[in-house]
Design an enzyme around this catalytic site. Structure first.
Site, PDB file in Angstrom:
ATOM      1  N   GLY A   1       0.842  -1.192   0.000  1.00 32.48           N
ATOM      2  CA  GLY A   1       0.000   0.000   0.000  1.00 32.48           C
ATOM      3  C   GLY A   1       0.876   1.241   0.000  1.00 32.48           C
ATOM      4  O   GLY A   1       1.988   1.225  -0.522  1.00 32.48           O
ATOM      5  N   CYS A   2       0.394   2.308   0.602  1.00 28.62           N
ATOM      6  CA  CYS A   2       1.161   3.558   0.666  1.00 28.62           C
ATOM      7  C   CYS A   2       2.535   3.293   1.276  1.00 28.62           C
ATOM      8  O   CYS A   2       2.649   2.698   2.342  1.00 28.62           O
ATOM      9  CB  CYS A   2       0.405   4.586   1.503  1.00 28.62           C
ATOM     10  SG  CYS A   2       1.327   6.110   1.780  1.00 28.62           S
ATOM     11  N   PHE A   3       3.583   3.755   0.601  1.00 30.39           N
ATOM     12  CA  PHE A   3       4.932   3.431   1.075  1.00 30.39           C
ATOM     13  C   PHE A   3       5.356   4.184   2.319  1.00 30.39           C
ATOM     14  O   PHE A   3       6.321   3.807   2.969  1.00 30.39           O
ATOM     15  CB  PHE A   3       5.980   3.534  -0.019  1.00 30.39           C
ATOM     16  CG  PHE A   3       6.018   4.784  -0.865  1.00 30.39           C
ATOM     17  CD1 PHE A   3       5.567   6.010  -0.431  1.00 30.39           C
ATOM     18  CD2 PHE A   3       6.544   4.709  -2.150  1.00 30.39           C
ATOM     19  CE1 PHE A   3       5.628   7.136  -1.232  1.00 30.39           C
ATOM     20  CE2 PHE A   3       6.624   5.834  -2.967  1.00 30.39           C
ATOM     21  CZ  PHE A   3       6.159   7.048  -2.503  1.00 30.39           C
ATOM     22  N   TRP A   4       4.643   5.231   2.712  1.00 29.45           N
ATOM     23  CA  TRP A   4       5.028   5.965   3.926  1.00 29.45           C
ATOM     24  C   TRP A   4       5.012   5.048   5.146  1.00 29.45           C
ATOM     25  O   TRP A   4       5.951   5.024   5.926  1.00 29.45           O
ATOM     26  CB  TRP A   4       4.101   7.134   4.179  1.00 29.45           C
ATOM     27  CG  TRP A   4       4.087   8.208   3.145  1.00 29.45           C
ATOM     28  CD1 TRP A   4       5.034   8.461   2.182  1.00 29.45           C
ATOM     29  CD2 TRP A   4       3.072   9.195   2.969  1.00 29.45           C
ATOM     30  NE1 TRP A   4       4.660   9.534   1.428  1.00 29.45           N
ATOM     31  CE2 TRP A   4       3.459  10.007   1.890  1.00 29.45           C
ATOM     32  CE3 TRP A   4       1.868   9.455   3.618  1.00 29.45           C
ATOM     33  CZ2 TRP A   4       2.692  11.079   1.456  1.00 29.45           C
ATOM     34  CZ3 TRP A   4       1.099  10.528   3.180  1.00 29.45           C
ATOM     35  CH2 TRP A   4       1.511  11.329   2.114  1.00 29.45           C
TER      36      TRP A   4
ATOM     37  N   ASP B   1      -6.287   3.540   0.679  1.00 27.50           N
ATOM     38  CA  ASP B   1      -5.611   3.797  -0.596  1.00 27.50           C
ATOM     39  C   ASP B   1      -6.044   2.792  -1.655  1.00 27.50           C
ATOM     40  O   ASP B   1      -6.011   1.590  -1.429  1.00 27.50           O
ATOM     41  CB  ASP B   1      -4.094   3.726  -0.405  1.00 27.50           C
ATOM     42  CG  ASP B   1      -3.609   4.721   0.633  1.00 27.50           C
ATOM     43  OD1 ASP B   1      -3.961   5.906   0.503  1.00 27.50           O
ATOM     44  OD2 ASP B   1      -2.897   4.315   1.562  1.00 27.50           O
TER      45      ASP B   1
END
Length: 166
Positions: free
Chosen positions: A10-13, A88
């Site tokens: 998912g979101c890499f953060w 996301d």
């Protein structure tokens, strides 16, 4: 021995921050991978370039094994969700483990096969060779270290004690 794996969840953060907190992880970088070309920008990724948001994780496999990384990975993803993790949605948020190392890919493929057998169903985890890599823009690197209240779909405290950096 140092090894490299690209982890998409998912979101890499959140993926980056989670693995920064894991013992044996030496370095992380937010990247865009496997979209067919290098040099992509975030705007293009959001507009459907087919790249996946991933985190390059350099780790010491004498301190953390691939089996341990697999167990931790399964804690932060929904393996049955196609192109969606948390809030996301999009192909850039697909899930997978990617490497240049054929032996590493085989190991993770075997782990995934055993997982699917134990669960009795298929999942959407890609296990693939890295084809192309572009480092994400600087503002994406260490995003949740720089923005401690930033959005994250992952529970960053869900790391068993034996895997936490001291």
């Amino acid at each position: 021995m140092q090894k490299e794996i690209f982890i998409a969840g998912g979101c890499f953060w959140g993926v980056e921050r989670y693995f920064q907190k894991v013992k044996g992880v030496l370095d992380t970088k937010a990247c865009y991978i496997n979209g067919g070309f290098e040099g992509v920008k975030y705007k293009e990724v959001c507009e459907g370039s087919s790249h996946v948001e991933a985190v390059r994780v350099i780790y010491d496999n004498s301190k953390i094994t691939e089996e341990d990384l697999w167990k931790l990975y399964l804690r932060i993803i929904n393996p049955y969700s196609l192109n969606k993790q948390g809030n996301d949605r999009g192909v850039q948020y697909r899930i997978g483990l990617y490497s240049y190392d054929k032996d590493l890919l085989k190991k993770f493929s075997d782990l995934n096969e055993a997982f699917m057998k134990s669960e009795g169903k298929k999942n959407y985890i890609e296990i693939q060779k890295v084809e192309d890599v572009t480092l994400a823009e600087e503002y994406h690197q260490n995003y949740l270290l720089k923005n401690v209240n930033g959005y994250c779909h992952i529970n960053l405290d869900d790391i068993p004690e034996e895997y936490q950096k001291q």
